[in-house]
Design a protein around this motif. Structure first.
Motif, PDB file in Angstrom:
ATOM      1  N   PRO A 163      -0.325 -11.104   0.182  1.00 56.03           N
ATOM      2  CA  PRO A 163       0.746 -10.985  -0.821  1.00 56.03           C
ATOM      3  C   PRO A 163       1.842 -10.080  -0.268  1.00 56.03           C
ATOM      4  CG  PRO A 163      -1.406 -10.554  -1.807  1.00 56.03           C
ATOM      5  CD  PRO A 163      -1.620 -10.626  -0.323  1.00 56.03           C
ATOM      6  N   ARG A 164       3.074 -10.422  -0.540  1.00 52.29           N
ATOM      7  CA  ARG A 164       4.184  -9.627  -0.007  1.00 52.29           C
ATOM      8  C   ARG A 164       4.083  -8.179  -0.474  1.00 52.29           C
ATOM      9  NH1 ARG A 164       9.095 -11.198  -2.000  1.00 52.29           N
ATOM     10  NH2 ARG A 164      10.233 -10.380  -0.233  1.00 52.29           N
ATOM     11  N   GLU A 165       3.644  -7.990  -1.698  1.00 46.08           N
ATOM     12  CA  GLU A 165       3.509  -6.634  -2.232  1.00 46.08           C
ATOM     13  C   GLU A 165       2.589  -5.783  -1.352  1.00 46.08           C
ATOM     14  OE1 GLU A 165       1.904  -6.755  -6.120  1.00 46.08           O
ATOM     15  OE2 GLU A 165       2.098  -4.592  -6.472  1.00 46.08           O
ATOM     16  N   THR A 166       1.520  -6.404  -0.889  1.00 47.00           N
ATOM     17  CA  THR A 166       0.570  -5.696  -0.030  1.00 47.00           C
ATOM     18  C   THR A 166       1.228  -5.273   1.276  1.00 47.00           C
ATOM     19  OG1 THR A 166      -1.301  -6.869  -0.990  1.00 47.00           O
ATOM     20  CG2 THR A 166      -1.626  -5.921   1.200  1.00 47.00           C
ATOM     21  N   VAL A 167       2.031  -6.151   1.840  1.00 48.63           N
ATOM     22  CA  VAL A 167       2.701  -5.813   3.093  1.00 48.63           C
ATOM     23  C   VAL A 167       3.643  -4.633   2.900  1.00 48.63           C
ATOM     24  CG1 VAL A 167       4.245  -6.658   4.886  1.00 48.63           C
ATOM     25  CG2 VAL A 167       2.512  -8.181   3.916  1.00 48.63           C
ATOM     26  N   TYR A 168       4.389  -4.646   1.804  1.00 50.26           N
ATOM     27  CA  TYR A 168       5.306  -3.528   1.546  1.00 50.26           C
ATOM     28  C   TYR A 168       4.551  -2.205   1.420  1.00 50.26           C
ATOM     29  CZ  TYR A 168       9.394  -6.497   0.898  1.00 50.26           C
ATOM     30  OH  TYR A 168      10.442  -7.357   1.108  1.00 50.26           O
ATOM     31  N   TRP A 169       3.445  -2.227   0.719  1.00 49.66           N
ATOM     32  CA  TRP A 169       2.670  -0.993   0.576  1.00 49.66           C
ATOM     33  C   TRP A 169       2.134  -0.518   1.923  1.00 49.66           C
ATOM     34  CZ3 TRP A 169       2.978   2.451  -2.927  1.00 49.66           C
ATOM     35  CH2 TRP A 169       3.259   2.105  -4.260  1.00 49.66           C
ATOM     36  N   ARG A 170       1.686  -1.444   2.736  1.00 44.56           N
ATOM     37  CA  ARG A 170       1.144  -1.028   4.035  1.00 44.56           C
ATOM     38  C   ARG A 170       2.244  -0.497   4.954  1.00 44.56           C
ATOM     39  NH1 ARG A 170      -3.792  -5.520   4.873  1.00 44.56           N
ATOM     40  NH2 ARG A 170      -4.915  -4.774   3.035  1.00 44.56           N
ATOM     41  N   LEU A 171       3.430  -1.061   4.831  1.00 46.63           N
ATOM     42  CA  LEU A 171       4.563  -0.499   5.565  1.00 46.63           C
ATOM     43  C   LEU A 171       4.828   0.927   5.092  1.00 46.63           C
ATOM     44  CD1 LEU A 171       7.012  -0.617   7.431  1.00 46.63           C
ATOM     45  CD2 LEU A 171       8.247  -1.880   5.664  1.00 46.63           C
ATOM     46  N   HIS A 172       4.745   1.116   3.799  1.00 47.28           N
ATOM     47  CA  HIS A 172       4.895   2.461   3.221  1.00 47.28           C
ATOM     48  C   HIS A 172       3.856   3.427   3.799  1.00 47.28           C
ATOM     49  CE1 HIS A 172       5.299   5.541   0.051  1.00 47.28           C
ATOM     50  NE2 HIS A 172       4.004   5.434  -0.164  1.00 47.28           N
ATOM     51  N   PHE A 173       2.632   2.983   3.940  1.00 46.52           N
ATOM     52  CA  PHE A 173       1.587   3.841   4.522  1.00 46.52           C
ATOM     53  C   PHE A 173       1.929   4.206   5.970  1.00 46.52           C
ATOM     54  CE2 PHE A 173      -1.499   1.364   1.586  1.00 46.52           C
ATOM     55  CZ  PHE A 173      -1.094   2.121   0.500  1.00 46.52           C
ATOM     56  N   CYS A 174       2.425   3.227   6.709  1.00 49.73           N
ATOM     57  CA  CYS A 174       2.796   3.486   8.110  1.00 49.73           C
ATOM     58  C   CYS A 174       3.923   4.511   8.202  1.00 49.73           C
ATOM     59  CB  CYS A 174       3.224   2.186   8.796  1.00 49.73           C
ATOM     60  SG  CYS A 174       1.852   1.055   9.083  1.00 49.73           S
ATOM     61  N   LEU A 175       4.888   4.385   7.321  1.00 56.80           N
ATOM     62  CA  LEU A 175       5.984   5.358   7.320  1.00 56.80           C
ATOM     63  C   LEU A 175       5.451   6.755   6.991  1.00 56.80           C
ATOM     64  CD1 LEU A 175       8.698   3.191   5.530  1.00 56.80           C
ATOM     65  CD2 LEU A 175       8.602   3.808   7.955  1.00 56.80           C
ATOM     66  N   GLY A 176       4.488   6.804   6.100  1.00 59.55           N
ATOM     67  CA  GLY A 176       3.869   8.092   5.797  1.00 59.55           C
ATOM     68  C   GLY A 176       3.204   8.703   7.012  1.00 59.55           C
ATOM     69  N   MET A 177       2.565   7.885   7.821  1.00 60.59           N
ATOM     70  CA  MET A 177       1.950   8.395   9.049  1.00 60.59           C
ATOM     71  C   MET A 177       3.000   9.041   9.951  1.00 60.59           C
ATOM     72  SD  MET A 177      -0.544   5.160   9.913  1.00 60.59           S
ATOM     73  CE  MET A 177      -1.024   5.773  11.544  1.00 60.59           C
ATOM     74  N   ILE A 178       4.159   8.408  10.046  1.00 63.73           N
ATOM     75  CA  ILE A 178       5.224   8.947  10.898  1.00 63.73           C
ATOM     76  C   ILE A 178       5.786  10.245  10.327  1.00 63.73           C
ATOM     77  CG2 ILE A 178       7.526   8.503  11.839  1.00 63.73           C
ATOM     78  CD1 ILE A 178       6.835   5.496  11.673  1.00 63.73           C
TER      79      ILE A 178
END
Lengths: 219, 219
Positions: A163-178
């Motif tokens: 689901p696109r929503e899932t991808v957006y959230w995972r991108l958000h998690f990656c940005l948090g890592m940075i």
DNA sequence: GTCTATAGATGGATAGAC
DNA sequence: GTCTATCCATCTATAGAC
């Protein structure tokens, strides 16, 4: 007789540019190390060894100086990321895998973080601007997401089953890592781990981040 | 509440406690929303509808007030996390799997983030203190890692095949995921995704974070 | 204890000399 | 253009009246 002051001699122009650059560099460094509100115009001009009025003369105000540093560094970072994403697209006929998309997202800030890189301080400035930025900066961060859209679209194309929503959230998690790669957090981790984590090895850190995030995207 | 057992003039004491609590609540709220340096003692006392001197009378100074909020909220959060980790240990004879360890780490801050939770603002305060905190707070954050050590040890025990260094880094990534859950970042993600991400659904968000982080740990 | 008035310090910005 | 001296706003903290 005393006409030498009528025509702007080249030395003056160079001196002016040098002053502006010195203010820029000193401000970026002090802001990155101590926070925006904890650094005064007086601190900046003292560090740059220029007179107090230089900030207002060359940049207009303290906030305008902050904003100029912010714009320059973020545009440089976004350009590097966009170039790497473009290259990944070319390598894979417009359909790069998740890991290479994330590589384009992670590599530029990590390359900057290298102790040998003169931009090491710039990435700390950028990270700080996310939480301490002025209203101007927050508005840009809020509205200027076109750069991230390309990454989101690439990730959606790489994982069309999600689901696109899932991808957006995972991108958000990656940005948090940075964004968590601040000096203070590195120090804390170093302390917690008894000194076995070495944040200076950015190549190894990049691999660690990619391993973690790629696996997270495959869940 | 437990202070009412002291026998003194009840009205005065209650009024005093009420004033102190009003200052505490107003300060926490304003600091969480606008940042530590952007909120003055005048803002706080105006919001709390008490006199200007209350902050210094009840807390000593602005920084001491900040520090007291910080201490109370972090100890509450740490206690909730420790309790959940303890329960996970009991369920699995001292060897809980990665997902349940991460659940003990993620659940308390996410539960606080629920729009229906009165502590919603407290978690924003805590997150902010990581980047904007005073020297006092940073020193505590730096040295007081005993709480995190238990999580690190549990993760190391759950993944004995991984180098310890790797576990520490992955814990660092997980903390980054949590710290990125600021209002401003939620808004940005909402904007980026065209409005399909709903951060108010904290139960779903918890599942998303666990899915992502657990997979990252299994890499 | 509460509140007003103010001390004391700092910071951003600017006028005016050179 | 550069730099000094200064204005003015704002903030924390506190003394003193009640």
């Amino acid at each position: 007789m005393t006409d030498s002051q009528i025509h702007d001699p080249p030395e003056t122009e160079e001196a002016q540019a040098a002053t502006k650059a010195a203010v820029f560099a000193a401000a970026e460094r002090l802001f990155a190390l101590h926070g925006f509100q904890n650094v005064s115009v007086r601190d900046i001009t003292a560090e740059a060894r220029v007179n107090l009025a230089s900030v207002n003369y060359h940049f207009g105000s303290k906030d305008a100086l902050l904003f100029e540093i912010f714009k320059r560094r973020t545009s440089e970072l976004n350009r590097e990321r966009a170039r790497m994403l473009h290259e990944a697209n070319e390598r894979h006929a417009g359909q790069p895998p998740v890991r290479e998309i994330l590589e384009a997202l992670f590599t530029p800030p990590l390359r900057w973080s290298d102790p040998a890189n003169e931009r090491r301080i710039s990435i700390q400035f950028i990270i700080r601007s996310r939480s301490e930025g002025t209203a101007d900066m927050r508005e840009v961060l809020q509205n200027d997401v076109s750069h991230l859209e390309r990454f989101a679209d690439a990730l959606i194309a790489a994982r069309p089953d999600l689901p696109r929503e899932t991808v957006y959230w995972r991108l958000h998690f990656c940005l948090g890592m940075i964004h968590n790669n601040r000096f203070a957090e590195f120090d804390r981790l170093h302390h917690l781990s008894g000194g076995i984590t070495r944040e200076g090895d950015v190549k190894a850190l990049l691999t660690r981040m990619l391993d973690f995030a790629e696996a997270g995207f495959m869940a």
